[in-house]
Scaffold this active site. Structure first.
Site, mmCIF file in Angstrom:
data_model
loop_
_atom_site.group_PDB
_atom_site.id
_atom_site.type_symbol
_atom_site.label_atom_id
_atom_site.label_comp_id
_atom_site.label_asym_id
_atom_site.label_seq_id
_atom_site.Cartn_x
_atom_site.Cartn_y
_atom_site.Cartn_z
ATOM 1 N N LEU A 66 42.514 33.877 41.368
ATOM 2 C CA LEU A 66 44.088 33.922 41.676
ATOM 3 C C LEU A 66 44.953 32.673 41.210
ATOM 4 O O LEU A 66 46.189 32.587 41.499
ATOM 5 C CB LEU A 66 44.004 33.994 43.143
ATOM 6 C CG LEU A 66 43.486 35.203 43.842
ATOM 7 C CD1 LEU A 66 43.787 35.118 45.441
ATOM 8 C CD2 LEU A 66 44.007 36.518 43.368
ATOM 9 N N ASP A 310 36.150 40.330 38.378
ATOM 10 C CA ASP A 310 36.304 39.103 37.534
ATOM 11 C C ASP A 310 37.584 39.084 36.991
ATOM 12 O O ASP A 310 37.677 38.579 35.822
ATOM 13 C CB ASP A 310 35.368 38.680 36.537
ATOM 14 C CG ASP A 310 35.095 37.460 35.618
ATOM 15 O OD1 ASP A 310 35.676 36.468 36.511
ATOM 16 O OD2 ASP A 310 34.507 37.106 34.920
#
Length: 433
Positions: A66, A310
């Site tokens: 993130l 991922d």
């Protein structure tokens, strides 16, 4: 109007509960109240028409980046959470390779605060194995767990020291935390940038042998046997790693594994066909057709427990450069279901196994309260149109990242609605809440 939501007419697929058939899902006060073939509902009840749709538990992703804090130009918790719900993910695990690294309570608490403010997907932080992910000194696992971390990782970097990895497994076991590890021997990787094979030779690029992953997986399984710690192998990409995990499970060791959609769908030949496109550069690299076949078989038979994206957004500055110099990684939250549904259409996976690997499987690995439509469970739900077809336009992605190998491709399957805690947070064609 009633605050109860009825999801009617859809095919409910809930592997955790053994359900696969047309059912009505009743949501009350943010929880699953009932899943049944026939349900009486009030006239003023809210209804979501799910005819010709799949209704599943919300997807769970054990592996996302993130980027916040420190790299908000690539992604933020809010934009990543928006991408997650657009793809049907109601829970994501945030990797710690931020700036600063998530090796302390302060960073964990910031991530959780940003997630709460966004009010979209649930975000579960993953703390660092070592301080600063430097591989020299263990982080404070008790502090990380108390502040909300659900696992530990130095993702992006392997733990090269066997002694440190042993201590990490022992220390993490004391706190009931799994280690989710990026497995590569840097001495074998060298300056490699793609899979070592004929494609790399044709392109004139330095290769990374499969054994760079295999030897680290074997080492860490041996350390699990020594310590009793829990090992989760991130983004498995080689046939050797699949074999090692299968054997470890056969022996009853606490070892699990995940695989990404791109390592199930693409090979090193796709790198060659792309003409050096950096959208095909990731770590671990896209492997051989034999490796892809082994990963598919491992997912189908349960050797690999979960599909994880991922999700790794990067800016154009980091991707629009020479292949050797480009950053590793692609975005994946908004394409995972579509790419993996393609595997179902090819006969590589069953529909039930696909849903399980996106829901109950990953939830079990980290012990998350997710992945089920059982009565009383949090009402985290994905409604999916498996018959839909669409063309990927990167400009329409919710993520800040545009780095995807599926640009301009026709894909199958869309998430039409995502519900978190009983709230509709994503509806196809509308701005997310």
């Amino acid at each position: 109007m009633s605050d109860v939501l009825f999801i009617e007419g859809g095919r409910v697929i809930d592997p955790a509960g053994g359900v696969d058939g047309v059912r009505t899902v009743v949501i009350r006060d943010g929880k699953v109240a009932e899943v049944a073939e026939r349900v009486e509902r009030p006239r003023d009840a809210r209804v979501l028409d799910a005819r010709n749709r799949w209704v599943t538990p919300g997807f769970v992703d054990l592996h996302v980046h993130l980027r916040e804090p420190g790299q908000e130009y690539k992604e933020t918790v809010a934009t990543g959470a928006r991408a997650a719900v657009a793809g049907g993910f109601t829970a994501v695990c945030a990797m710690p390779n931020t700036k600063p690294v998530n090796d302390c309570a302060a960073v964990t608490e910031l991530v959780l605060a940003r997630a709460a403010a966004a009010g979209l997907a649930r975000v579960y932080p993953v703390g660092a194995i070592s301080k600063g992910s430097g591989g020299e000194e263990l982080a404070e696992y008790g502090e990380l767990k108390a502040s909300g971390c659900v696992a530990l990782s130095d993702d992006g970097r392997p733990v090269m020291s066997s002694a440190l990895m042993r201590r990490a497994l022992e220390y993490a076991r004391a706190f009931g935390l799994p280690l989710t590890v990026h497995e590569e021997d840097l001495h074998l990787v060298g300056k490699g940038v793609m899979h070592e094979g004929a494609a790399a030779t044709r392109l004139g690029l330095k290769g990374i042998p499969s054994q760079a992953e295999d030897v680290m997986v074997l080492r860490d399984i041996a350390l699990v046997e020594l310590t009793g710690g829990r090992l989760h192998v991130a983004h498995v990409s080689t046939a050797g790693a699949v074999r090692a995990i299968r054997e470890a499970k056969r022996r009853g060791l606490p070892v699990t594994g995940e695989v990404t959609p791109h390592h199930l769908a693409l090979t090193d030949d796709d790198v060659a066909a792309s003409g050096y496109s950096t959208d095909f550069k990731m770590n671990p690299p896209l492997r051989s057709a034999d490796d892809v076949r082994a990963c598919r078989e491992g997912l189908a038979d349960g050797t690999l427990d979960a599909i994880a994206t991922d999700h790794a957004p990067h800016s154009a500055v980091e991707k629009d450069v020479e292949f050797d110099a480009a950053a590793n990684g692609i975005v994946g939250l908004e394409t995972a279901f579509s790419v993996c549904l393609g595997l179902v259409r090819e006969g590589a996976l069953t529909e039930r196994r696909l849903v399980e690997a996106l829901t109950a499987g990953p939830a079990r690995v980290f012990g998350l309260p997710a992945g089920t439509l059982a009565r009383g469970a949090a009402a985290d739900v994905a409604v999916l149109d498996a018959a839909a077809e669409w063309t990927l336009d990167p400009a329409r992605l919710q993520s800040k990242g545009r780095n995807t190998p599926w640009k301009g491709r026709r894909l199958a399957g869309r998430c039409t609605h995502t519900i978190v805690g009983g709230r509709i947070v994503h509806e196809e064609g509308k701005a997310d809440r």
